[in-house]
Write an enzyme that holds these catalytic residues in place. Structure first.
Site, mmCIF file in Angstrom:
data_model
loop_
_atom_site.group_PDB
_atom_site.id
_atom_site.type_symbol
_atom_site.label_atom_id
_atom_site.label_comp_id
_atom_site.label_asym_id
_atom_site.label_seq_id
_atom_site.Cartn_x
_atom_site.Cartn_y
_atom_site.Cartn_z
ATOM 1 N N LEU A 15 7.060 -2.541 4.140
ATOM 2 C CA LEU A 15 8.128 -3.255 3.436
ATOM 3 C C LEU A 15 9.445 -2.476 3.477
ATOM 4 O O LEU A 15 10.518 -3.079 3.573
ATOM 5 C CB LEU A 15 7.705 -3.580 2.004
ATOM 6 N N ARG B 43 -11.567 -11.732 6.800
ATOM 7 C CA ARG B 43 -10.208 -12.192 6.518
ATOM 8 C C ARG B 43 -10.184 -13.557 5.814
ATOM 9 O O ARG B 43 -9.291 -13.835 5.021
ATOM 10 C CB ARG B 43 -9.444 -12.298 7.846
ATOM 11 N N ASP C 121 -8.199 -8.015 5.952
ATOM 12 C CA ASP C 121 -9.383 -7.778 6.782
ATOM 13 C C ASP C 121 -9.829 -6.328 6.753
ATOM 14 O O ASP C 121 -9.102 -5.434 6.306
ATOM 15 C CB ASP C 121 -9.074 -8.143 8.242
ATOM 16 N N ASP D 295 0.875 -1.176 0.000
ATOM 17 C CA ASP D 295 0.000 0.000 0.000
ATOM 18 C C ASP D 295 0.915 1.230 0.000
ATOM 19 O O ASP D 295 1.464 1.585 -1.040
ATOM 20 C CB ASP D 295 -0.900 -0.112 1.245
ATOM 21 N N LYS E 298 -1.083 -1.888 -4.692
ATOM 22 C CA LYS E 298 -1.920 -0.708 -4.970
ATOM 23 C C LYS E 298 -0.990 0.422 -5.384
ATOM 24 O O LYS E 298 -0.627 1.272 -4.554
ATOM 25 C CB LYS E 298 -2.619 -0.251 -3.680
ATOM 26 N N GLY F 39 3.841 1.299 1.317
ATOM 27 C CA GLY F 39 5.211 0.783 1.213
ATOM 28 C C GLY F 39 5.992 0.933 2.507
ATOM 29 O O GLY F 39 7.122 0.449 2.621
ATOM 30 N N ASN F 40 5.400 1.576 3.514
ATOM 31 C CA ASN F 40 6.134 1.801 4.769
ATOM 32 C C ASN F 40 6.529 0.492 5.460
ATOM 33 O O ASN F 40 7.633 0.374 5.990
ATOM 34 C CB ASN F 40 5.291 2.643 5.736
HETATM 35 P P1 IMP Z 1 1.756 -0.350 3.819
HETATM 36 O O1 IMP Z 1 0.960 0.926 3.794
HETATM 37 O O2 IMP Z 1 2.312 -0.698 2.472
HETATM 38 O O3 IMP Z 1 2.791 -0.325 4.897
HETATM 39 O O4 IMP Z 1 0.733 -1.502 4.187
HETATM 40 C C1 IMP Z 1 0.356 -1.695 5.506
HETATM 41 C C2 IMP Z 1 -0.655 -2.779 5.710
HETATM 42 O O5 IMP Z 1 -1.938 -2.217 5.544
HETATM 43 C C3 IMP Z 1 -0.661 -3.946 4.739
HETATM 44 O O6 IMP Z 1 0.279 -4.915 5.059
HETATM 45 C C4 IMP Z 1 -2.058 -4.473 4.981
HETATM 46 O O7 IMP Z 1 -2.075 -5.331 6.089
HETATM 47 C C5 IMP Z 1 -2.856 -3.229 5.269
HETATM 48 N N1 IMP Z 1 -3.662 -2.839 4.096
HETATM 49 C C6 IMP Z 1 -3.393 -1.906 3.154
HETATM 50 N N2 IMP Z 1 -4.381 -1.840 2.244
HETATM 51 C C7 IMP Z 1 -5.304 -2.770 2.619
HETATM 52 C C8 IMP Z 1 -6.585 -3.181 2.082
HETATM 53 O O8 IMP Z 1 -7.087 -2.716 1.046
HETATM 54 N N3 IMP Z 1 -7.232 -4.170 2.786
HETATM 55 C C9 IMP Z 1 -6.734 -4.719 3.921
HETATM 56 N N4 IMP Z 1 -5.551 -4.365 4.443
HETATM 57 C C10 IMP Z 1 -4.846 -3.397 3.796
#
Ligand code: IMP
Ligand code: MG
Length: 187
Positions: free
Chosen positions: A118, A175, A169, A113, A141, A115-116
């Site tokens: 990862l 989930r 979820d 999402d 995304k 990327g923070n």
């Molecule tokens: P990040 O923003 O890339 O660090 O993603 C953080 C976390 O947000 C991901 O690992 C997911 O667990 C959660 N997440 C982001 N988008 C979605 C979504 O559309 N549905 C469910 N969980 C999400």
């Protein structure tokens, strides 16, 4: 004779199915094939690191299709909503048990999402002497990225909508749906 399982129907929160179960299975097969090829000469078992909780179904399906030596481990990251707080800070809640120094590591994530998450894991693992660190994410995304992350294996690109099922979820709901569904807007 056992009754065949029926597919859970969409509820009023869910707008549409984005990726159905058969399509998911075919794609996971393909990703496993790529991983089997890329790591065919591996000397020590690949460490699969599932990011809890969202990755657990993807990881379970993926690892059962691998034909290379591997072990499964998990990590838990704090999330203030999704992807950290306003500054993108994330924190480790539970670390893996394996020592990753000198080992090949594959991070298995549900969705990229902001990327923070990862970016944090890549930084953290880089300091621990892993031989290689790659990333497999089930969904991506692209419209939401805030940091640049190189994906080695990716299942499906989706638009900027909230999705549930196949491990993902909404407030712990949906989930375990066997497909990816798009929710009506919640964020
Ligand atoms: P990040 O923003 O890339 O660090 O993603 C953080 C976390 O947000 C991901 O690992 C997911 O667990 C959660 N997440 C982001 N988008 C979605 C979504 O559309 N549905 C469910 N969980 C999400
Ligand atoms: Mg996650």
């Amino acid at each position: 004779m056992a009754k065949s399982l029926t597919i859970p129907p969409l509820t009023e929160d869910l707008a549409q199915v984005l990726v159905d179960a058969a399509t998911i299975e075919r794609r996971v097969d393909e990703i496993a094939g790529e991983i089997n090829r890329d790591y065919k000469d591996i000397s020590e078992p690949l460490i699969l690191v599932g990011v809890l909780k969202g990755s657990f179904i993807f990881l379970a399906d993926l690892c059962r299709k691998l034909r290379i030596p591997h072990v499964v481990d998990f990590i838990a990251i704090s999330s203030y909503g999704s992807g950290g707080d306003r500054q993108g800070n994330v924190r480790m809640l539970m670390d893996i048990r394996e020592d990753m120094s000198g080992r090949d590591v594959l991070i298995v994530e549900d969705i990229l999402d902001s990327g923070n998450t990862l970016a944090y894991l890549q930084r953290n693992f880089a300091t621990r002497g892993a031989k290689s660190v790659r990333i497999a994410t089930f969904l991506d995304k692209p419209e939401r990225h805030k940091v640049d992350i190189k994906l080695d294996y990716m299942g499906f690109t989706i638009p900027d909508v909230w999705v549930v099922g196949y491990g993902l979820d909404y407030k712990e709901k949906y989930r375990t749906l066997p497909y990816i569904a798009q929710m009506y807007p919640v964020h």
